[in-house]
Design a protein around this motif. Structure first.
Motif, PDB file in Angstrom:
ATOM      1  N   PHE A  15       0.834  -1.203   0.000  1.00 58.56           N
ATOM      2  CA  PHE A  15       0.000   0.000   0.000  1.00 58.56           C
ATOM      3  C   PHE A  15       0.869   1.255   0.000  1.00 58.56           C
ATOM      4  N   ASN A  16       0.383   2.276  -0.688  1.00 56.44           N
ATOM      5  CA  ASN A  16       0.984   3.605  -0.601  1.00 56.44           C
ATOM      6  C   ASN A  16       0.634   4.221   0.758  1.00 56.44           C
ATOM      7  N   ASP A  17       1.184   5.403   1.027  1.00 60.62           N
ATOM      8  CA  ASP A  17       0.914   6.057   2.310  1.00 60.62           C
ATOM      9  C   ASP A  17      -0.556   6.432   2.469  1.00 60.62           C
ATOM     10  N   ASP A  18      -1.274   6.621   1.350  1.00 62.21           N
ATOM     11  CA  ASP A  18      -2.711   6.901   1.434  1.00 62.21           C
ATOM     12  C   ASP A  18      -3.541   5.615   1.456  1.00 62.21           C
ATOM     13  N   LEU A  19      -2.845   4.476   1.546  1.00 65.48           N
ATOM     14  CA  LEU A  19      -3.425   3.130   1.624  1.00 65.48           C
ATOM     15  C   LEU A  19      -4.088   2.664   0.324  1.00 65.48           C
ATOM     16  N   SER A  20      -3.784   3.341  -0.769  1.00 66.99           N
ATOM     17  CA  SER A  20      -4.155   2.806  -2.082  1.00 66.99           C
ATOM     18  C   SER A  20      -3.165   1.704  -2.450  1.00 66.99           C
ATOM     19  N   ASP A  22      -0.297  -0.125  -4.079  1.00 61.93           N
ATOM     20  CA  ASP A  22       0.973   0.313  -4.671  1.00 61.93           C
ATOM     21  C   ASP A  22       1.347  -0.669  -5.780  1.00 61.93           C
ATOM     22  N   GLU A  57     -10.244  -3.120  -6.311  1.00 63.20           N
ATOM     23  CA  GLU A  57      -8.844  -3.287  -5.911  1.00 63.20           C
ATOM     24  C   GLU A  57      -8.364  -4.714  -6.161  1.00 63.20           C
ATOM     25  N   LYS A 266       6.462  -0.025   1.198  1.00 67.81           N
ATOM     26  CA  LYS A 266       6.252   0.843   2.350  1.00 67.81           C
ATOM     27  C   LYS A 266       5.547   0.026   3.433  1.00 67.81           C
ATOM     28  N   ASN A 268       3.005  -0.276   5.298  1.00 69.78           N
ATOM     29  CA  ASN A 268       1.638   0.177   5.521  1.00 69.78           C
ATOM     30  C   ASN A 268       0.680  -1.012   5.502  1.00 69.78           C
ATOM     31  N   ARG A 270      -3.695  -2.068   6.404  1.00 75.06           N
ATOM     32  CA  ARG A 270      -5.039  -1.532   6.599  1.00 75.06           C
ATOM     33  C   ARG A 270      -5.645  -2.087   7.880  1.00 75.06           C
TER      34      ARG A 270
END
Length: 291
Positions: A15-20, A22, A57, A266, A268, A270
């Motif tokens: 996941f990216n930092d915005d939790l999308s 990656d 997703e 990263k 990250n 959820r």
């Protein structure tokens, strides 16, 4: 090598930092597995935080892995649940192009009887256009598929070709190996007992640590499959401390911390999952510095 023998890896979802999702990190991860000797990839299993991904997703993850893989390794897709009719419908309506088999977990939460588990997988087997690997993981499902039930399924449904056995019980695994048809694959779902299971007649592993240490772990499994016991155990004891570390605070928190240390993703996750604690992360980092 025969498909689904050796080391398969249960891919995380970076996941990216915005939790999308990656997709760049996921692409790099797939290519790293290919380059370092992994035999097949498992997409959208528990390690992928599958329960927190939307339908869109999940489709993005599937597309990303298929593209990155470039048809180099066999791909297994996680399709399971505790609503039999829902699993059947998903198998009938999903686009399964690019995948070679289905990994289907035993129904969780409902706690079905052995007969209920059998009938569930009967319905799944009759609906699936792809070969099926059962997934027995009592620690997550709250019910154990007994060896007798797996043997019954294996003998009655020829498209059920194996089981990911993650009860963590080497005696149960050996009983299972002794019972099932010779061509039925008993695959370890527990990294720590992968080698003894393989030496007892298993066909390898669907691994978590293999994702972080792909070369060493897949070398260990291949040595085990060839009955090179001394070589295999030398690698096992080198790797073993990392297995305890990555599962100390749950999966995939540990493996994500290890992969972050390698600079591949990263760190990250959820909710309801959270990143590994500072103390555990320091221990993982120390292990990797010394490995």
């Amino acid at each position: 090598m025969e498909s689904f023998v050796g080391t398969g890896v249960a891919l995380i979802t970076p996941f990216n930092d915005d939790l999308s999702v990656d997709t760049a990190a996921l692409t790099g991860l797939v290519k790293d597995q290919i380059e370092n000797g992994i035999e097949y990839l498992v997409v959208l299993g528990t390690t992928a935080e599958n329960a927190t991904l939307s339908h869109e997703e999940k489709e993005l993850v599937k597309e990303t892995v298929i593209k990155a893989n470039e048809a180099k390794l066999p791909l297994m897709l996680g399709v399971g649940g505790n609503n039999t009719a829902g699993v059947v419908e998903e198998l009938k309506t999903s686009n399964l192009d690019g995948f070679d088999a289905i990994l289907s977990v035993s129904p969780y939460y409902n706690k079905p009887t052995q007969e209920g588990i059998y009938r569930h997988f009967k319905a799944v087997a009759e609906a699936s256009p792809l070969p099926i690997i059962l997934y027995n993981v009592p620690g997550r499902t709250a019910s154990n598929i007994l060896p007798e039930t797996i043997n019954r399924i294996a003998r009655n449904f020829k498209n059920v070709i194996g089981v990911k056995e993650a009860a963590g019980d080497i005696v149960q695994a050996m009983k299972l190996i002794s019972m099932v048809p010779e061509d039925f694959k008993v695959i370890s779902g527990d990294d720590m007992i992968t080698l003894p299971m393989t030496l007892a007649g298993g066909k390898g592993v669907i691994s978590v640590i293999g994702q972080g240490l792909p070369r060493e772990f897949s070398d260990m499994v291949r040595a085990g499959l060839k009955s090179n016991v001394a070589e295999a155990y030398k690698l096992h004891y080198k790797i073993a401390p990392s297995i305890d570390l990555i599962f100390a605070e749950g999966n995939p928190a540990g493996i994500k911390a290890l992969l972050a240390k390698k600079g591949m993703v990263k760190n990250n996750l959820r909710l309801p999952l959270v990143e590994a604690s500072e103390a555990l992360t320091a221990r993982i980092n120390d292990f990797m510095d010394r490995f």
